[in-house]
Scaffold this active site. Sequence first.
Site, PDB file in Angstrom:
ATOM      1  N   ASN A   7     -13.665  83.866  13.592  1.00 18.04           N
ATOM      2  CA  ASN A   7     -13.285  84.712  12.465  1.00 18.04           C
ATOM      3  C   ASN A   7     -14.254  84.439  11.302  1.00 18.04           C
ATOM      4  O   ASN A   7     -14.377  83.300  10.850  1.00 18.04           O
ATOM      5  CB  ASN A   7     -11.836  84.379  12.082  1.00 18.04           C
ATOM      6  CG  ASN A   7     -11.354  85.172  10.896  1.00 18.04           C
ATOM      7  OD1 ASN A   7     -12.041  85.282   9.888  1.00 18.04           O
ATOM      8  ND2 ASN A   7     -10.158  85.721  10.995  1.00 18.04           N
ATOM      9  N   HIS A  10     -14.282  83.998   6.082  1.00 20.18           N
ATOM     10  CA  HIS A  10     -14.569  83.087   4.968  1.00 20.18           C
ATOM     11  C   HIS A  10     -16.052  82.927   4.672  1.00 20.18           C
ATOM     12  O   HIS A  10     -16.422  82.317   3.659  1.00 20.18           O
ATOM     13  CB  HIS A  10     -13.841  81.760   5.181  1.00 20.18           C
ATOM     14  CG  HIS A  10     -12.356  82.002   5.179  1.00 20.18           C
ATOM     15  ND1 HIS A  10     -11.711  82.535   4.083  1.00 20.18           N
ATOM     16  CD2 HIS A  10     -11.417  81.894   6.146  1.00 20.18           C
ATOM     17  CE1 HIS A  10     -10.432  82.717   4.377  1.00 20.18           C
ATOM     18  NE2 HIS A  10     -10.232  82.337   5.622  1.00 20.18           N
ATOM     19  N   HIS A  43     -11.063  90.331   9.530  1.00 19.66           N
ATOM     20  CA  HIS A  43      -9.796  90.847   9.007  1.00 19.66           C
ATOM     21  C   HIS A  43     -10.116  91.698   7.791  1.00 19.66           C
ATOM     22  O   HIS A  43     -10.495  91.172   6.736  1.00 19.66           O
ATOM     23  CB  HIS A  43      -8.874  89.672   8.636  1.00 19.66           C
ATOM     24  CG  HIS A  43      -7.512  90.094   8.198  1.00 19.66           C
ATOM     25  ND1 HIS A  43      -6.517  89.190   7.920  1.00 19.66           N
ATOM     26  CD2 HIS A  43      -6.959  91.310   7.991  1.00 19.66           C
ATOM     27  CE1 HIS A  43      -5.408  89.848   7.566  1.00 19.66           C
ATOM     28  NE2 HIS A  43      -5.667  91.131   7.590  1.00 19.66           N
ATOM     29  N   ARG A  45      -8.701  93.264   5.038  1.00 22.64           N
ATOM     30  CA  ARG A  45      -7.420  93.304   4.318  1.00 22.64           C
ATOM     31  C   ARG A  45      -7.344  94.536   3.436  1.00 22.64           C
ATOM     32  O   ARG A  45      -8.380  95.056   2.986  1.00 22.64           O
ATOM     33  CB  ARG A  45      -7.267  92.040   3.459  1.00 22.64           C
ATOM     34  CG  ARG A  45      -7.123  90.771   4.275  1.00 22.64           C
ATOM     35  CD  ARG A  45      -6.814  89.591   3.363  1.00 22.64           C
ATOM     36  NE  ARG A  45      -5.488  89.702   2.819  1.00 22.64           N
ATOM     37  CZ  ARG A  45      -4.421  89.048   3.287  1.00 22.64           C
ATOM     38  NH1 ARG A  45      -4.542  88.209   4.295  1.00 22.64           N
ATOM     39  NH2 ARG A  45      -3.239  89.212   2.734  1.00 22.64           N
ATOM     40  N   ARG A  49     -10.319  91.565  -0.097  1.00 21.87           N
ATOM     41  CA  ARG A  49     -10.690  90.360  -0.860  1.00 21.87           C
ATOM     42  C   ARG A  49     -11.883  89.622  -0.249  1.00 21.87           C
ATOM     43  O   ARG A  49     -12.560  88.891  -0.930  1.00 21.87           O
ATOM     44  CB  ARG A  49      -9.501  89.423  -1.000  1.00 21.87           C
ATOM     45  CG  ARG A  49      -9.066  88.794   0.300  1.00 21.87           C
ATOM     46  CD  ARG A  49      -8.008  87.762   0.076  1.00 21.87           C
ATOM     47  NE  ARG A  49      -6.734  88.353  -0.300  1.00 21.87           N
ATOM     48  CZ  ARG A  49      -5.565  87.737  -0.109  1.00 21.87           C
ATOM     49  NH1 ARG A  49      -5.539  86.526   0.392  1.00 21.87           N
ATOM     50  NH2 ARG A  49      -4.442  88.320  -0.430  1.00 21.87           N
ATOM     51  N   GLU A  70      -8.808  92.592  12.806  1.00 23.54           N
ATOM     52  CA  GLU A  70      -7.425  92.288  12.397  1.00 23.54           C
ATOM     53  C   GLU A  70      -7.078  93.251  11.290  1.00 23.54           C
ATOM     54  O   GLU A  70      -7.857  93.405  10.340  1.00 23.54           O
ATOM     55  CB  GLU A  70      -7.353  90.873  11.822  1.00 23.54           C
ATOM     56  CG  GLU A  70      -7.114  89.809  12.823  1.00 23.54           C
ATOM     57  CD  GLU A  70      -7.125  88.446  12.138  1.00 23.54           C
ATOM     58  OE1 GLU A  70      -6.800  88.336  10.943  1.00 23.54           O
ATOM     59  OE2 GLU A  70      -7.491  87.495  12.816  1.00 23.54           O
ATOM     60  N   THR A 101      -2.608  85.149   5.904  1.00 20.33           N
ATOM     61  CA  THR A 101      -1.491  85.730   6.651  1.00 20.33           C
ATOM     62  C   THR A 101      -0.403  84.665   6.835  1.00 20.33           C
ATOM     63  O   THR A 101      -0.677  83.586   7.354  1.00 20.33           O
ATOM     64  CB  THR A 101      -1.973  86.229   8.035  1.00 20.33           C
ATOM     65  OG1 THR A 101      -3.223  86.875   7.853  1.00 20.33           O
ATOM     66  CG2 THR A 101      -0.975  87.193   8.638  1.00 20.33           C
ATOM     67  N   GLU A 151      -0.986  87.475  20.012  1.00 24.72           N
ATOM     68  CA  GLU A 151      -1.563  86.252  19.441  1.00 24.72           C
ATOM     69  C   GLU A 151      -0.424  85.494  18.789  1.00 24.72           C
ATOM     70  O   GLU A 151       0.238  86.003  17.882  1.00 24.72           O
ATOM     71  CB  GLU A 151      -2.646  86.585  18.408  1.00 24.72           C
ATOM     72  CG  GLU A 151      -3.259  85.317  17.798  1.00 24.72           C
ATOM     73  CD  GLU A 151      -4.322  85.617  16.755  1.00 24.72           C
ATOM     74  OE1 GLU A 151      -5.022  86.640  16.853  1.00 24.72           O
ATOM     75  OE2 GLU A 151      -4.435  84.809  15.811  1.00 24.72           O
ATOM     76  N   HIS A 194      -4.519  80.829  13.817  1.00 18.61           N
ATOM     77  CA  HIS A 194      -4.142  80.557  12.433  1.00 18.61           C
ATOM     78  C   HIS A 194      -3.955  79.061  12.177  1.00 18.61           C
ATOM     79  O   HIS A 194      -3.126  78.414  12.802  1.00 18.61           O
ATOM     80  CB  HIS A 194      -2.886  81.305  11.978  1.00 18.61           C
ATOM     81  CG  HIS A 194      -2.961  81.597  10.514  1.00 18.61           C
ATOM     82  ND1 HIS A 194      -2.665  80.648   9.576  1.00 18.61           N
ATOM     83  CD2 HIS A 194      -3.380  82.681   9.842  1.00 18.61           C
ATOM     84  CE1 HIS A 194      -2.895  81.162   8.383  1.00 18.61           C
ATOM     85  NE2 HIS A 194      -3.327  82.380   8.508  1.00 18.61           N
TER      86      HIS A 194
HETATM   87  N1  PXP Z   1      -5.436  85.012  13.527  1.00 19.55           N
HETATM   88  C1  PXP Z   1      -4.893  85.801  12.580  1.00 19.55           C
HETATM   89  C2  PXP Z   1      -3.964  86.891  13.015  1.00 19.55           C
HETATM   90  C3  PXP Z   1      -5.213  85.645  11.213  1.00 19.55           C
HETATM   91  O1  PXP Z   1      -4.645  86.451  10.294  1.00 19.55           O
HETATM   92  C4  PXP Z   1      -6.151  84.657  10.864  1.00 19.55           C
HETATM   93  C5  PXP Z   1      -6.558  84.517   9.432  1.00 19.55           C
HETATM   94  O2  PXP Z   1      -7.191  85.682   9.017  1.00 19.55           O
HETATM   95  C6  PXP Z   1      -6.691  83.853  11.888  1.00 19.55           C
HETATM   96  C7  PXP Z   1      -6.300  84.031  13.201  1.00 19.55           C
HETATM   97  C8  PXP Z   1      -7.680  82.786  11.597  1.00 19.55           C
HETATM   98  O3  PXP Z   1      -7.048  81.772  10.896  1.00 19.55           O
HETATM   99  P1  PXP Z   1      -7.889  80.538  10.330  1.00 19.55           P
HETATM  100  O4  PXP Z   1      -8.880  81.107   9.364  1.00 19.55           O
HETATM  101  O5  PXP Z   1      -6.840  79.687   9.698  1.00 19.55           O
HETATM  102  O6  PXP Z   1      -8.557  79.892  11.504  1.00 19.55           O
END
Ligand code: PXP
Length: 242
Positions: A7, A10, A43, A45, A49, A70, A101, A151, A194
């Site tokens: 992901n 960040h 993701h 959003r 952001r 996402e 989330t 998931e 997550h």
């Molecule tokens: N899965 C989902 C559905 C999420 O919303 C997120 C965060 O955007 C992640 C996985 C990834 O989470 P993390 O950044 O804490 O690894």
Amino acid sequence: MRSLSVNLDHIATLREARKTSYPSITTAAGICEVAGADGITLHLREDRRHIKDRDLEIIRNITLLPLTLEMAPTEEMLEIATRNKPDAVTLVPERRMEITTEGGLDLTKDQKKILSIIQELKRQSIKVCLFLEPIIEQIKIAKELGADAVEIHTGKYAVLFDRFNPSKYQEELNHIKESVEYGVSIGLQMNAGHGIHYHNVRPLAKIPEISEFSIGHSIVSRSIFVGLERAIKEMAELIRNP
Ligand code: PXP
């Protein structure tokens, strides 16, 4: 073999902190390929952001890796998915004020809306995954609604692990394990995501039925010290050989 979808939200968070053009999400996507990631997740959003519409368009056009979008189950996001054609969509709940989330979808509510979005995505051959708490009833409904995958939200497990509360996180781990086994038994692909980091990943990675891990924050954080390629390789090794 089980897969790691990285992901990249960040990378964009860091960029948006200063509204600069760096760090480059496209460079990050290239490094994901070089490092042997199995997929990329973004993701988008509703408040934009971190990831922007343009990031999604660019990554869709340049990456060779399977791309997961996402998104919240809304008409706006459905239209964006239709335009960009990710390989998979993970439907997640969204609250404006949340830091990230905070929980899974509640499939006992808004079923009609979620069903119509699932059907439209599947009509376009986009694989549909639902982000859910490790609750058997929710997973059962996911199957009835026609989802391809679930998931499991591992956020609660991650918080309990960090507070070093072994009996509590073991309990949550058991819920995750039972949910994943149940999901596989009714024909769903079961993923997890997550709050997963380099320490709490091992017990999860020992659950053989988990097909894919979606991990972002811990990988991007570690990349500050060891570089993104190594951070991805280290996480991939942990999930493949726990
Ligand atoms: N899965 C989902 C559905 C999420 O919303 C997120 C965060 O955007 C992640 C996985 C990834 O989470 P993390 O950044 O804490 O690894």
